[in-house]
Write an enzyme that holds these catalytic residues in place. Structure first.
Site, mmCIF file in Angstrom:
data_model
loop_
_atom_site.group_PDB
_atom_site.id
_atom_site.type_symbol
_atom_site.label_atom_id
_atom_site.label_comp_id
_atom_site.label_asym_id
_atom_site.label_seq_id
_atom_site.Cartn_x
_atom_site.Cartn_y
_atom_site.Cartn_z
ATOM 1 N N SER A 45 0.802 -1.227 0.000
ATOM 2 C CA SER A 45 0.000 0.000 0.000
ATOM 3 C C SER A 45 0.834 1.277 0.000
ATOM 4 C CB SER A 45 -0.915 0.013 1.230
ATOM 5 O OG SER A 45 -0.131 -0.037 2.408
ATOM 6 N N ASP A 298 -4.168 7.550 8.037
ATOM 7 C CA ASP A 298 -5.285 6.782 8.585
ATOM 8 C C ASP A 298 -4.830 5.800 9.659
ATOM 9 O OD1 ASP A 298 -3.894 4.965 7.159
ATOM 10 O OD2 ASP A 298 -5.461 4.513 5.707
ATOM 11 N N HIS A 301 -1.102 4.651 6.926
ATOM 12 C CA HIS A 301 -0.555 5.226 5.701
ATOM 13 C C HIS A 301 -0.211 6.702 5.862
ATOM 14 C CE1 HIS A 301 -3.193 1.820 4.333
ATOM 15 N NE2 HIS A 301 -1.978 1.449 3.985
#
Ligand SMILES: *[C@@H]1O[C@H](CO)[C@@H](O)[C@H](O)[C@H]1NC(C)=O
Ligand SMILES: *[C@@H]1O[C@H](CO)[C@@H](O)[C@H](O)[C@H]1NC(C)=O
Ligand SMILES: *[C@@H]1O[C@H](CO)[C@@H](O)[C@H](O)[C@H]1NC(C)=O
Ligand SMILES: *[C@@H]1O[C@H](CO)[C@@H](O)[C@H](O)[C@H]1NC(C)=O
Ligand SMILES: *[C@@H]1O[C@H](CO)[C@@H](O)[C@H](O)[C@H]1NC(C)=O
Length: 324
Positions: A45, A298, A301
């Site tokens: 990610s 979040d 990230h």
């Protein structure tokens, strides 16, 4: 969803960029002077620009507020805006690198690189993790799957190895970061840090094998980032909260988890040294671990702002080692 930017004293490098006159103007096309014309990315990610949301359109990353700051829309990037790979592209003077699974992307004609990274992916294949009673809940597109996609892609654009080597001589390959999810899933599924530590050599071997494979495709510039010190991540701090004050360091980060990241990075650096010895003509660069992850979007990230400073710092760090 914590979306506030939180700076802490553990951020000497970041603060350096914020407070000191930056040695790098933010729009500097530093990598452009290296003549890079394409970027090929493998990873999770930290780097995904839209692969996971093609696999799982219901994913949270396919919805606002992800993407709200830059694109005003969710693109599959796990941030409010741009990722480090986007700043690398800006610095190289090339368009943003499209996700491999984005069917609308005219990847084969554009030729400025491909992003194979998938959010939630692991370094080890899901079936290997399953043997260890660890499930990969987000995606099965692990590093080896991403390498298979890369193989398919190069098969489509190259006639043979020499042709590929010619086409890739001005390309930057970024292998990672990857492996953090292997450890995270194991921990969340009840393994102890000591148990998870036994995974590290295998994870590092998977990364080493991936680097060997991209070199076999014709890569001559390969960046291999280390893992973040996850003991400072909000999500880990919440999940592994403890009343044992001895478990925390002076920055209120979880020592045991950071230790795991450091252990991974130590073995990774050894593996990179071995790769350098085996491939003296390839520039293989270890990108040191992120100085901090508390500039969190979040909980897991980074915000666009953090990605930007991190990318600028990394570019500054790797540029002299790229053998331009
Ligand atoms: C935002 O993205 C969604 C899905 O990717 C798309 O359907 C929509 O048209 C986009 N909206 C804008 C304003 O670009
Ligand atoms: C697909 O890409 C083309 C060319 O970049 C663009 O004009 C079109 O709007 C895109 N379609 C969708 C559905 O995003
Ligand atoms: C991964 O593959 C297994 C076996 O094919 C499947 O059951 C599972 O749903 C897949 N997981 C994801 C997240 O796609
Ligand atoms: C910490 O201590 C408090 C008060 O004794 C207790 O209620 C809480 O459950 C403890 N938390 C953890 C994570 O052990
Ligand atoms: C960190 O790891 C080293 C060896 O890997 C170990 O000796 C040390 O006790 C660990 N520290 C913590 C806080 O876990």
């Amino acid at each position: 969803m914590a979306n506030n930017v939180h700076f802490s004293p553990v951020l000497p490098l970041i603060c350096f960029f914020l407070l000191a006159p930056s040695p790098l103007p933010c729009n500097a096309q530093t990598l452009k002077t290296c003549g890079l014309n394409s970027i090929y990315q493998l990873g999770d990610s930290v780097s995904d620009t839209g692969n996971l949301i093609q696999e799982h359109p219901e994913s949270a990353f396919a919805k606002l507020p992800y993407g709200e700051t830059f694109f005003k829309n969710a693109t599959g990037r796990c941030s409010n805006g741009l990722l480090m790979i986007d700043y690398f592209a800006i610095s190289a003077g090339i368009p943003f690198v499209d996700a491999f699974l984005n069917s609308n992307a005219s990847l084969y004609s554009q030729g400025h690189g491909v992003n194979f990274a998938v959010a939630g992916s692991t370094a080890l294949p899901s079936y290997i993790l399953a043997d260890k009673k660890i499930s990969s809940p987000v995606t099965n597109s692990s590093l080896s799957t991403q390498l298979d996609w890369m193989f398919t892609y190069f098969n489509g654009i190259c006639y043979d190895y020499d042709d590929c080597a010619q086409k890739l001589k001005s390309s930057l390959f970024i292998v990672g970061e990857i492996g953090e999810n292997d450890y995270r899933y194991a921990l969340l599924q009840g393994k102890t840090i000591e148990e998870v530590k036994t995974l590290v050599p295998e994870v590092v071997q998977a990364i080493k094998d991936a680097v060997t494979r991209v070199i076999d495709f014709g890569a001559v510039r390969v960046v291999v980032p280390g893992n973040f010190p996850v003991g400072c991540f909000p999500i880990y701090l919440t999940q592994f909260r403890t009343n044992d004050s001895a478990a925390y360091d002076q920055f209120h980060c979880l020592k045991g988890l950071n230790n795991l990241s450091f252990h991974h990075n130590e073995l990774l650096q050894q593996a990179i040294q071995e790769l350098k010895n085996e491939h003296p003509n390839v520039a293989i660069i270890y990108v040191c671990e992120n100085p901090d992850k508390r500039i969190s979007w979040d909980g897991v990230h980074l915000t666009q702002k953090a990605n930007k400073y991190m990318a600028m710092w990394l570019i500054h760090d790797i540029f002299p080692k790229l053998r331009c």
